[in-house]
Write an enzyme that holds these catalytic residues in place. Structure first.
Site, PDB file in Angstrom:
ATOM      1  N   ASN A 125      40.883  43.589  35.912  1.00 34.59           N
ATOM      2  CA  ASN A 125      41.904  43.980  36.896  1.00 34.59           C
ATOM      3  C   ASN A 125      43.016  42.947  37.094  1.00 34.59           C
ATOM      4  OD1 ASN A 125      40.085  42.305  38.139  1.00 34.59           O
ATOM      5  ND2 ASN A 125      40.071  43.409  40.077  1.00 34.59           N
ATOM      6  N   GLU A 159      31.791  35.867  40.955  1.00 33.04           N
ATOM      7  CA  GLU A 159      32.727  36.656  41.768  1.00 33.04           C
ATOM      8  C   GLU A 159      32.469  38.113  41.430  1.00 33.04           C
ATOM      9  OE1 GLU A 159      34.531  35.728  44.106  1.00 33.04           O
ATOM     10  OE2 GLU A 159      34.724  33.580  43.837  1.00 33.04           O
ATOM     11  N   CYS A 178      38.482  43.912  43.815  1.00 34.07           N
ATOM     12  CA  CYS A 178      37.095  43.701  44.222  1.00 34.07           C
ATOM     13  C   CYS A 178      36.920  43.607  45.732  1.00 34.07           C
ATOM     14  CB  CYS A 178      36.568  42.434  43.579  1.00 34.07           C
ATOM     15  SG  CYS A 178      37.664  41.035  43.885  1.00 34.07           S
ATOM     16  N   GLU A 217      35.978  30.400  44.723  1.00 32.73           N
ATOM     17  CA  GLU A 217      37.133  30.025  43.903  1.00 32.73           C
ATOM     18  C   GLU A 217      38.248  29.585  44.845  1.00 32.73           C
ATOM     19  OE1 GLU A 217      37.456  33.529  41.068  1.00 32.73           O
ATOM     20  OE2 GLU A 217      36.881  31.908  39.714  1.00 32.73           O
TER      21      GLU A 217
END
Ligand code: NAD
Length: 486
Positions: free
Chosen positions: A155, A252, A286, A460
């Site tokens: 994505n 993630e 997400c 992150e």
């Protein structure tokens, strides 16, 4: 196709493009037309070996450079990404189908932000001095982990390549990155630009391939850490494989995040937040707030305004800058989404707007809103990863917190309210890593990003990412004689 999308070769290893056509061919499909725009080849075991060897060799010298020197290269790469933002945005649109209107502001630019931020931080990464009694002391040395593997989802290919690469390289690690087989083009450009900015050969390498190439990287003993962006299913496999060799991981993963709208929320902002949290990137984000809990008193007004605004979306050719809603990334992802829409109807939810595939080439679907969704429906439980919003009604705060947390996921969460205290109280009670009050889905590099529960491990971005790409050596220094028992 007017754009020259054919990459110079499939892989980028040891500072140069590398081709090996004996690997499995992978066609790159432009989601807006369904046309094949490029062909690349999956890495053979020999290519994977070459990339890992290059990364291991380069790591020794890269780690010896000062943080300031490493950071200078990353910041130079950030400048190049920004200078070439237009071309990189076109490539991102070709890779993913996301509208140019989005890619111009969200992809190479956010990649550049990460390179700039971690480039700036690189010179100030330190250990510490810990004074003990009797003059003894301990100092700690912040060391890189070694060779890190990055594995990306489809994505945000440019952003993911930079979000993983920038902190890894800032800390003195090297990286082998495997992009998603669905969007393999952008990461090659990131590697090329990093090297143009002065990165020594072998510090950032790209190999292509499906899951098995990813798996071969994860299990290789030369690898110290794996950072994956992907689904929970893949995350479980990668985490387990990494654990067998005690490797560090960042995961993630997916989500089914709650967005809670109280009666006292600003209506336009709440509708705007729900749109941002469900339909940006054609719903393929997400952290999307796909379970929109709306308090009873505002529900009718919310749904009316939401329907009006969603139906004003400009769907079409993603290269047209007026378009703000493009195709989905692939035929497969479109089929999954249509399947969930059918389930939503079958399970008794009310279709407020959308629901249909568009009668044109490419993987187009209307932005879709369901109301009267109950907690036990598939569309309220499972991650769809498409433009499908579920609106659920609630009455009071305790109830909505309980229902919002009743999920295996915990990536993100948001609340819209004009009651300041309630905003903070509700967010404090949410089991989620990335939270929002009166907005949704912003992810600046300065803020930690990541999930709890099944949505992931580690963070992150922000200074937190440094902790996930370095380790501390602790050194005890005695200032007096050794006091041995015999
Ligand atoms: P995916 O899990 O199918 O694939 C992700 C990557 O893992 C791909 O590069 C794939 O080739 C690789 N892979 C697959 N099997 C592997 C294995 N056994 N070993 C090693 N690598 C393997 O996910 P996707 O369909 O590309 O992306 C969508 C998913 O990613 C969604 O669940 C979404 O929520 C999640 N996602 C999370 C974030 C986040 O930051 N939390 C961001 C974007 C996407």
């Amino acid at each position: 196709m007017n754009h020259n999308t054919q990459p110079k070769a499939s892989h980028f290893i040891n500072g140069a493009y590398v081709e090996d056509t004996s690997g499995t061919p992978i066609d790159v499909i432009y989601p807006a037309t369904g046309e094949v725009i490029a062909r690349i080849y999956a890495a053979t075991p020999a290519v994977v070996d070459q990339a890992l060897d290059a990364a291991r060799t380069a790591q020794v010298e890269w780690a010896k450079m000062s943080g300031t020197e490493r950071g200078r290269i990353l910041r130079r790469a950030a400048d190049l990404l920004r200078e070439r933002n237009y071309d990189l945005s076109v490539l991102e649109t070709l890779d993913t189908g996301k509208p140019l209107q989005e890619t111009l502001v969200a992809d190479a630019t956010s990649g550049a932000d990460a390179l700039e931020y971690f480039g700036g931080l690189a010179g100030s990464l330190t250990g510490e001095h810990i004074q003990l009694g009797g003059g003894d002391f301990v100092y700690t040395i912040r060391e890189p982990l070694g060779v890190c593997v990055g594995i990306g989802a489809w994505n945000y290919p440019t952003q993911i390549a930079c979000w993983k690469g920038a902190p890894a390289l800032a800390c003195g690690n090297t990286m082998v990155f495997k992009p998603s087989e669905t969007t393999p083009l952008c990461t090659l450009k990131v590697a090329e630009i990093l090297h143009e900015a002065g990165l020594p050969a072998g510090v950032y390498n790209v190999v292509q391939g499906m899951g098995e190439v990813g798996a071969s990287l994860v299990t290789d003993p030369r690898v110290a850490k794996v950072s994956l962006t992907g689904s929970v299913l893949t995350g479980k496999k990668v985490y387990a494989a990494a654990a067998a060799q005690m490797k560090h991981v960042t995961m993630e993963l997916g989500g089914k995040s709650p967005l809670i709208i109280f009666d006292d929320a600003d209506l336009e902002d709440a509708v705007g937040g729900a749109i941002l949290g469900n339909f940006y990137s054609t719903g393929q984000v997400c952290s999307n707030g796909t379970r929109v809990f709306v308090q009873k008193g505002i529900k009718t007004a919310f749904l009316k305004r939401l329907k009006e605004r969603v139906e004003a979306a400009i769907i079409g050719d993603p290269m047209d800058k007026a378009v703000n809603f493009g195709p989905m990334v692939s035929a497969a992802q479109l089929a999954i989404t249509l399947g969930y829409i059918n389930k939503g109807v079958e399970e008794g939810a009310t279709l407020v707007t959308g629901g249909a595939q568009l009668d044109r080439d490419g993987f187009y679907i209307q932005p879709t809103v369901f109301a009267d969704v109950s907690d036990d429906m598939s569309i309220a439980i499972e991650e769809i990863f498409g433009p499908v919003m579920s609106v659920l009604e609630f009455e009071d705060e305790a109830e909505v917190i309980r229902r919002a947390n009743a999920t295996e996921y915990g990536l993100a969460g948001g609340v819209f309210t004009s009651d300041l205290t309630r905003g903070h109280r509700v967010i404090a009670a949410l089991e989620a890593g990335s939270c929002y009050i009166n907005t949704y889905n912003l992810a600046p590099v300065e803020a930690p990003f990541g999930g709890v529960k099944m949505s992931g491990v580690g963070r992150e971005n922000s200074k937190q990412a440094v902790e996930h790409y370095s380790q501390m050596k602790s050194v005890y220094v005695a200032m007096g004689p050794v006091d041995a028992p015999f």
